[in-house]
Design a protein around this motif. Structure first.
Motif, mmCIF file in Angstrom:
data_model
loop_
_atom_site.group_PDB
_atom_site.id
_atom_site.type_symbol
_atom_site.label_atom_id
_atom_site.label_comp_id
_atom_site.label_asym_id
_atom_site.label_seq_id
_atom_site.Cartn_x
_atom_site.Cartn_y
_atom_site.Cartn_z
ATOM 1 N N ASP A 181 21.103 7.788 13.586
ATOM 2 C CA ASP A 181 20.528 8.145 14.882
ATOM 3 C C ASP A 181 21.360 9.230 15.563
ATOM 4 N N LYS A 182 22.681 9.107 15.493
ATOM 5 C CA LYS A 182 23.567 10.106 16.098
ATOM 6 C C LYS A 182 23.363 11.466 15.444
ATOM 7 N N ILE A 183 23.241 11.500 14.116
ATOM 8 C CA ILE A 183 23.020 12.754 13.402
ATOM 9 C C ILE A 183 21.702 13.386 13.837
ATOM 10 N N ASP A 237 30.645 23.663 11.673
ATOM 11 C CA ASP A 237 31.895 22.909 11.701
ATOM 12 C C ASP A 237 31.970 21.995 12.924
ATOM 13 N N LYS A 238 31.446 22.469 14.041
ATOM 14 C CA LYS A 238 31.456 21.659 15.265
ATOM 15 C C LYS A 238 30.475 20.484 15.150
ATOM 16 N N PHE A 239 29.339 20.715 14.483
ATOM 17 C CA PHE A 239 28.375 19.637 14.246
ATOM 18 C C PHE A 239 29.017 18.527 13.417
ATOM 19 N N ILE A 240 29.653 18.899 12.308
ATOM 20 C CA ILE A 240 30.292 17.894 11.443
ATOM 21 C C ILE A 240 31.403 17.166 12.207
ATOM 22 N N ALA A 241 32.178 17.898 12.996
ATOM 23 C CA ALA A 241 33.246 17.260 13.775
ATOM 24 C C ALA A 241 32.677 16.253 14.775
ATOM 25 N N SER A 273 39.337 17.134 8.042
ATOM 26 C CA SER A 273 38.510 16.386 7.097
ATOM 27 C C SER A 273 37.646 15.344 7.801
ATOM 28 N N TYR A 274 36.384 15.256 7.327
ATOM 29 C CA TYR A 274 35.417 14.319 7.910
ATOM 30 C C TYR A 274 34.562 13.707 6.822
#
Length: 164
Positions: free
Chosen positions: A143-145, A117-121, A17-18
Motif C-alpha cells: 500500500d505504501k509503494i 533514489d528518493k522513492f526507494i529511500a 542500501s535498501y
C-alpha cells in the motif's frame, strides 16, 4: 545542488542500501552526489523477485546485467537478458523485470535524472549493518509503494483481476 568536484568513491560493500521487496538496492550514487543528474545502484534481484509493470514519467532507466539472467518486458516485447546485456527504457515506456531463475541476479541500474533514489529511500527498508535476507512485502508495504509512487512520477500497473 552542484556535483561534488572532489569526485565520488564508493567501494565494494558501500552505498545507501535498501530492501525493496526481496531485492536489494545498493545506491553507489544518489542525486545529492550528482547535482540530481543521475542515480546509480547495484540491484541484487532475488529468485522470483523483480518489479511489476510500471512506467516513469520523469526518468530514463538503463540496466546492465552483471550476473545471471533476467526476464525484461519493454512495452509489448519480452526478452531474457544475460550477463553483459545492456537495456535502456526511456521515460514513459512500460517496463518490468523478473528473475525467473533459482539464483540471484546482479545488475546495475542507472536512472537519469535522479529521483528514483528518493522513492526507494522512502518506501524501501534501510539496511543497517549486516545484509540478511528480506521478508516478503506485507499488505502495508505494498500500500505504501502504491500510494507513494505517483509522488515520484511512477505509474505502477496493477495485475488484472483474477478470474473465477
Amino acid at each position: 545542488m552542484t556535483i561534488n568536484r572532489d569526485g565520488l568513491l564508493v567501494e565494494q560493500g558501500q552505498g545507501h542500501s535498501y530492501w525493496f521487496g526481496q531485492d536489494l538496492y545498493i545506491f553507489k550514487a544518489v542525486g545529492e552526489d550528482t547535482g540530481e543528474a543521475y542515480a546509480l545502484c547495484e540491484v541484487v534481484v532475488a529468485p522470483q523477485g523483480g518489479t511489476p509493470p510500471h512506467r516513469h514519467s520523469r526518468e530514463n532507466e538503463s540496466f546492465y546485467v552483471q550476473e545471471g539472467e533476467i526476464e525484461f518486458q519493454l512495452d509489448e516485447r519480452t526478452l531474457v537478458a544475460t550477463a553483459g546485456t545492456f537495456l535502456h527504457s526511456p521515460k514513459g515506456q512500460l517496463h518490468r523485470f523478473t528473475n525467473t531463475t533459482a539464483v540471484p541476479v546482479k545488475m546495475l541500474v542507472w536512472v537519469t535524472p535522479a529521483g528514483f533514489d528518493k522513492f526507494i529511500a522512502e518506501v524501501g527498508k534501510a539496511v543497517n549493518g549486516q545484509v540478511t535476507s528480506a521478508s516478503p512485502l506485507s499488505p502495508e508495504d505494498l500500500d505504501k509503494i502504491l500510494t507513494t509512487a505517483p509522488k515520484y512520477g511512477i505509474e505502477i500497473i496493477p495485475p488484472p483481476p483474477e478470474q473465477a
